[in-house]
Scaffold this active site. Structure first.
Site, mmCIF file in Angstrom:
data_model
loop_
_atom_site.group_PDB
_atom_site.id
_atom_site.type_symbol
_atom_site.label_atom_id
_atom_site.label_comp_id
_atom_site.label_asym_id
_atom_site.label_seq_id
_atom_site.Cartn_x
_atom_site.Cartn_y
_atom_site.Cartn_z
ATOM 1 N N SER A 131 45.707 36.932 39.271
ATOM 2 C CA SER A 131 45.345 35.537 39.000
ATOM 3 C C SER A 131 46.336 34.550 39.601
ATOM 4 O O SER A 131 47.553 34.807 39.634
ATOM 5 C CB SER A 131 45.307 35.328 37.485
ATOM 6 O OG SER A 131 45.293 33.956 37.177
ATOM 7 N N GLU A 133 47.348 32.154 38.100
ATOM 8 C CA GLU A 133 48.260 31.803 37.006
ATOM 9 C C GLU A 133 49.644 32.404 37.235
ATOM 10 O O GLU A 133 50.631 31.920 36.689
ATOM 11 C CB GLU A 133 47.707 32.316 35.672
ATOM 12 C CG GLU A 133 46.833 31.321 34.937
ATOM 13 C CD GLU A 133 47.622 30.133 34.378
ATOM 14 O OE1 GLU A 133 47.196 28.987 34.649
ATOM 15 O OE2 GLU A 133 48.640 30.323 33.703
ATOM 16 N N TYR A 154 49.796 35.220 29.306
ATOM 17 C CA TYR A 154 48.722 35.700 30.190
ATOM 18 C C TYR A 154 49.241 35.844 31.626
ATOM 19 O O TYR A 154 49.039 36.879 32.275
ATOM 20 C CB TYR A 154 47.536 34.725 30.137
ATOM 21 C CG TYR A 154 46.495 34.991 31.194
ATOM 22 C CD1 TYR A 154 45.523 35.975 31.009
ATOM 23 C CD2 TYR A 154 46.479 34.262 32.388
ATOM 24 C CE1 TYR A 154 44.564 36.225 31.993
ATOM 25 C CE2 TYR A 154 45.527 34.505 33.370
ATOM 26 C CZ TYR A 154 44.577 35.480 33.177
ATOM 27 O OH TYR A 154 43.640 35.731 34.141
HETATM 28 P P1 NAP Z 1 35.928 36.824 30.987
HETATM 29 O O1 NAP Z 1 34.616 36.152 31.165
HETATM 30 O O2 NAP Z 1 36.840 36.372 29.903
HETATM 31 O O3 NAP Z 1 35.625 38.399 30.791
HETATM 32 C C1 NAP Z 1 36.616 39.270 30.324
HETATM 33 C C2 NAP Z 1 35.999 40.636 30.137
HETATM 34 O O4 NAP Z 1 37.008 41.527 29.628
HETATM 35 C C3 NAP Z 1 34.847 40.675 29.112
HETATM 36 O O5 NAP Z 1 33.876 41.579 29.575
HETATM 37 C C4 NAP Z 1 35.526 41.217 27.873
HETATM 38 O O6 NAP Z 1 34.650 41.847 26.955
HETATM 39 C C5 NAP Z 1 36.453 42.237 28.513
HETATM 40 N N1 NAP Z 1 37.518 42.693 27.620
HETATM 41 C C6 NAP Z 1 38.374 41.947 26.889
HETATM 42 N N2 NAP Z 1 39.187 42.729 26.175
HETATM 43 C C7 NAP Z 1 38.837 44.016 26.434
HETATM 44 C C8 NAP Z 1 39.278 45.282 25.992
HETATM 45 N N3 NAP Z 1 40.272 45.393 25.104
HETATM 46 N N4 NAP Z 1 38.668 46.397 26.459
HETATM 47 C C9 NAP Z 1 37.645 46.296 27.362
HETATM 48 N N5 NAP Z 1 37.175 45.125 27.810
HETATM 49 C C10 NAP Z 1 37.762 43.986 27.360
HETATM 50 O O7 NAP Z 1 36.785 36.778 32.337
HETATM 51 P P2 NAP Z 1 36.289 36.437 33.826
HETATM 52 O O8 NAP Z 1 36.356 34.973 34.025
HETATM 53 O O9 NAP Z 1 35.035 37.173 34.107
HETATM 54 O O10 NAP Z 1 37.487 37.051 34.679
HETATM 55 C C11 NAP Z 1 37.466 38.416 35.091
HETATM 56 C C12 NAP Z 1 38.899 38.872 35.360
HETATM 57 O O11 NAP Z 1 39.481 38.059 36.370
HETATM 58 C C13 NAP Z 1 39.841 38.769 34.167
HETATM 59 O O12 NAP Z 1 40.772 39.813 34.256
HETATM 60 C C14 NAP Z 1 40.540 37.434 34.381
HETATM 61 O O13 NAP Z 1 41.795 37.441 33.729
HETATM 62 C C15 NAP Z 1 40.660 37.422 35.888
HETATM 63 N N6 NAP Z 1 40.693 36.115 36.528
HETATM 64 C C16 NAP Z 1 39.733 35.196 36.244
HETATM 65 C C17 NAP Z 1 39.743 33.975 36.913
HETATM 66 C C18 NAP Z 1 38.683 32.932 36.640
HETATM 67 O O14 NAP Z 1 38.883 31.778 37.035
HETATM 68 N N7 NAP Z 1 37.556 33.291 36.026
HETATM 69 C C19 NAP Z 1 40.726 33.715 37.865
HETATM 70 C C20 NAP Z 1 41.675 34.700 38.140
HETATM 71 C C21 NAP Z 1 41.645 35.908 37.485
HETATM 72 P P3 NAP Z 1 33.824 40.980 25.847
HETATM 73 O O15 NAP Z 1 32.638 40.416 26.576
HETATM 74 O O16 NAP Z 1 33.487 41.996 24.844
HETATM 75 O O17 NAP Z 1 34.753 39.907 25.370
HETATM 76 O O1 G4F Z 2 39.826 26.189 32.023
HETATM 77 P P1 G4F Z 2 41.203 26.571 31.653
HETATM 78 O O2 G4F Z 2 41.425 27.113 30.294
HETATM 79 O O3 G4F Z 2 41.690 27.566 32.791
HETATM 80 P P2 G4F Z 2 43.153 28.061 33.232
HETATM 81 O O4 G4F Z 2 44.164 27.875 32.172
HETATM 82 O O5 G4F Z 2 43.446 27.442 34.548
HETATM 83 O O6 G4F Z 2 42.915 29.634 33.389
HETATM 84 C C1 G4F Z 2 41.755 30.141 34.051
HETATM 85 O O7 G4F Z 2 42.041 30.274 35.421
HETATM 86 C C2 G4F Z 2 43.042 31.274 35.721
HETATM 87 C C3 G4F Z 2 43.239 31.263 37.245
HETATM 88 O O8 G4F Z 2 44.224 30.337 37.581
HETATM 89 C C4 G4F Z 2 42.573 32.600 35.219
HETATM 90 F F1 G4F Z 2 43.458 33.570 35.560
HETATM 91 C C5 G4F Z 2 42.378 32.543 33.716
HETATM 92 O O9 G4F Z 2 41.878 33.801 33.255
HETATM 93 C C6 G4F Z 2 41.371 31.452 33.400
HETATM 94 O O10 G4F Z 2 40.115 31.869 33.904
HETATM 95 O O11 G4F Z 2 42.179 25.307 31.817
HETATM 96 C C7 G4F Z 2 42.252 24.582 33.024
HETATM 97 C C8 G4F Z 2 43.117 23.336 32.805
HETATM 98 C C9 G4F Z 2 44.465 23.644 32.147
HETATM 99 O O12 G4F Z 2 45.480 22.934 32.804
HETATM 100 C C10 G4F Z 2 44.320 23.130 30.734
HETATM 101 O O13 G4F Z 2 45.526 22.677 30.129
HETATM 102 O O14 G4F Z 2 42.435 22.478 31.892
HETATM 103 C C11 G4F Z 2 43.360 21.980 30.944
HETATM 104 N N1 G4F Z 2 42.638 21.583 29.725
HETATM 105 C C12 G4F Z 2 42.603 20.323 29.220
HETATM 106 N N2 G4F Z 2 41.896 20.297 28.082
HETATM 107 C C13 G4F Z 2 41.931 22.386 28.917
HETATM 108 C C14 G4F Z 2 41.470 21.578 27.876
HETATM 109 N N3 G4F Z 2 41.653 23.712 28.979
HETATM 110 C C15 G4F Z 2 40.878 24.250 27.985
HETATM 111 N N4 G4F Z 2 40.562 25.563 28.044
HETATM 112 N N5 G4F Z 2 40.417 23.495 26.951
HETATM 113 C C16 G4F Z 2 40.683 22.156 26.840
HETATM 114 O O15 G4F Z 2 40.263 21.509 25.880
#
Ligand code: NAP
Ligand code: G4F
Length: 337
Positions: A131, A133, A154
């Site tokens: 990520s 992050e 995280y």
């Molecule tokens: P997500 O929607 O939160 O999905 C997370 C998945 O992990 C869900 O299927 C969840 O199952 C499963 N999970 C959680 N805890 C588990 C456990 N103990 N055992 C088995 N499965 C488990 O995340 P996403 O947005 O699709 O992201 C996919 C991956 O990319 C994650 O690793 C995330 O950290 C990473 N990532 C995401 C972003 C982004 O912007 N979306 C960016 C960079 C990296 P449930 O459905 O049962 O909760």
């Molecule tokens: O949508 P966010 O919670 O995403 P964040 O923290 O960037 O993390 C996501 O992207 C990562 C990749 O860089 C992934 F690895 C991670 O798993 C996840 O998918 O927050 C985005 C921004 C932050 O700066 C947060 O402080 O939005 C700001 N924010 C402001 N108000 C909020 C809120 N975020 C959330 N979730 N909820 C609020 O009310």
């Protein structure tokens, strides 16, 4: 012989799009499903295949990333050609409330899975969902050479998973890659991430079901892409001749405030009339700016994003408006034990 893949996190946003992509390419897809007291298969119900169906190409297996023995047994049975490790506690703010749990499931599970690959003796390729992050305070634009300075449990857990993946590649010659993905969103984004929280609120406010929206830091800068395009990059990484790590991003930046403007104005609303500040959504330490440089992915994977933040906001708001109009509460499920 068609290829097979094993996806952890198959019920999540990315897992569901990746499963669709791999099925469309003729793969047999196996997904790890964790037990939940309520339905958690909403994102994959449309591709579900019951055990009664002959020659299933989409098969769910109960298990959990915290159960290493179950992972060994599953991999020994399934013997996938490709593994995509997408499972995680993926919410940054929540990771401050559950640091040990997040370190375990998001960090340590990468070792469990890599060890399960070794213990099961299978010949496979592994994608690790790393990520942006991990970059934390390192100033943008961030690329594969940018140092990590994570700002949350995280982010620390993901940095551990990243280095573990690199180490298993170097130590054991595994075909293991890191995709360092910047934020990517869609109508399937979890409802508590900021873009979806906003698009959902816009639909509800427009329909007269909600008065206002509480948010934290509006000045954070993110590089928001479109999830279906990002899972294509994951797949391309595993088709390369050599394993390597890649940044995946649009290279364009927007603040949370700008996303609010795009989303509310799409339905002719002024966001300033509806948004309120709630300090509980602030993080103890924030990542101020993430903007990716994905030139390596463009050059080596021929991967290029086409959806930019304005279109993304429109897609997400339109989807939430449609969901509300259809009267869907969010649970529309079909399961099999
Ligand atoms: P997500 O929607 O939160 O999905 C997370 C998945 O992990 C869900 O299927 C969840 O199952 C499963 N999970 C959680 N805890 C588990 C456990 N103990 N055992 C088995 N499965 C488990 O995340 P996403 O947005 O699709 O992201 C996919 C991956 O990319 C994650 O690793 C995330 O950290 C990473 N990532 C995401 C972003 C982004 O912007 N979306 C960016 C960079 C990296 P449930 O459905 O049962 O909760
Ligand atoms: O949508 P966010 O919670 O995403 P964040 O923290 O960037 O993390 C996501 O992207 C990562 C990749 O860089 C992934 F690895 C991670 O798993 C996840 O998918 O927050 C985005 C921004 C932050 O700066 C947060 O402080 O939005 C700001 N924010 C402001 N108000 C909020 C809120 N975020 C959330 N979730 N909820 C609020 O009310």
């Amino acid at each position: 012989m068609s290829k097979s893949a094993f996806i952890t996190g198959v019920t999540g946003q990315d897992g569901s799009y990746l499963a669709e992509l791999l099925l469309s390419k003729g793969y047999t897809v196996h997904g790890l499903l964790r037990r939940s007291s309520s339905f958690n298969t909403e994102r994959i119900d449309h591709i579900y295949q019951g055990p009664e169906e002959a020659q299933r190409s989409f098969i769910l297996h109960y298990g959990d990333l915290s159960d290493g023995v179950a992972l060994v047994n599953l991999l020994r049975d399934v013997r996938p050609d490709e593994i995509y490790n997408l499972g995680a506690q993926s919410h940054v703010r929540v990771s401050f409330s559950t640091p040990l749990y997040t370190s375990d499931v998001t960090g340590l599970s990468t070792v469990r899975l890599l060890e399960a690959v070794r213990a099961s003796g299978i010949d496979t390729r592994l994608y690790q969902a790393s990520s942006s992050e991990m970059f934390g305070t390192s100033p943008p634009p961030q690329n594969e050479k940018t140092p990590f300075h994570p700002r949350s449990p995280y982010g620390c857990a993901k940095a551990f998973g990243y280095w573990t993946t690199v180490n298993y590649r170097e130590a054991y010659g595994l075909f293991a890659v890191n995709g360092i993905l910047f934020n990517h969103e869609s109508p399937r984004r979890g409802e508590t991430f900021v873009t979806r929280k906003i698009s959902r609120a816009v639909a509800r406010i427009k329909a007269g079901l909600q008065d206002c929206l509480y948010l934290g830091n509006l000045n954070a800068v993110r590089d928001w892409g479109y999830a279906p395009e990002y899972v294509e990059a994951m797949w391309r990484m595993l088709q390369c001749n050599e394993p390597d790590d890649y940044v995946v991003a649009t290279g364009e930046a927007a603040t949370v405030k700008q996303f609010l403007e795009l989303a509310f104005s799409h339905v002719d609303l002024d966001w300033t009339e509806f948004v309120r500040y709630d300090p509980s959504y602030e993080r103890p330490s924030e990542v101020n700016a993430l903007i990716g440089d994905a030139s390596k992915a463009q050059e080596k994977l021929s991967w290029k994003p086409s959806v930019r933040v304005q279109e993304l906001a429109r897609i997400m708001v339109d989807a939430d408006v449609a969901l509300l109009a259809a009267g869907l509460s969010g649970q529309n499920v079909r399961v099999s034990a």
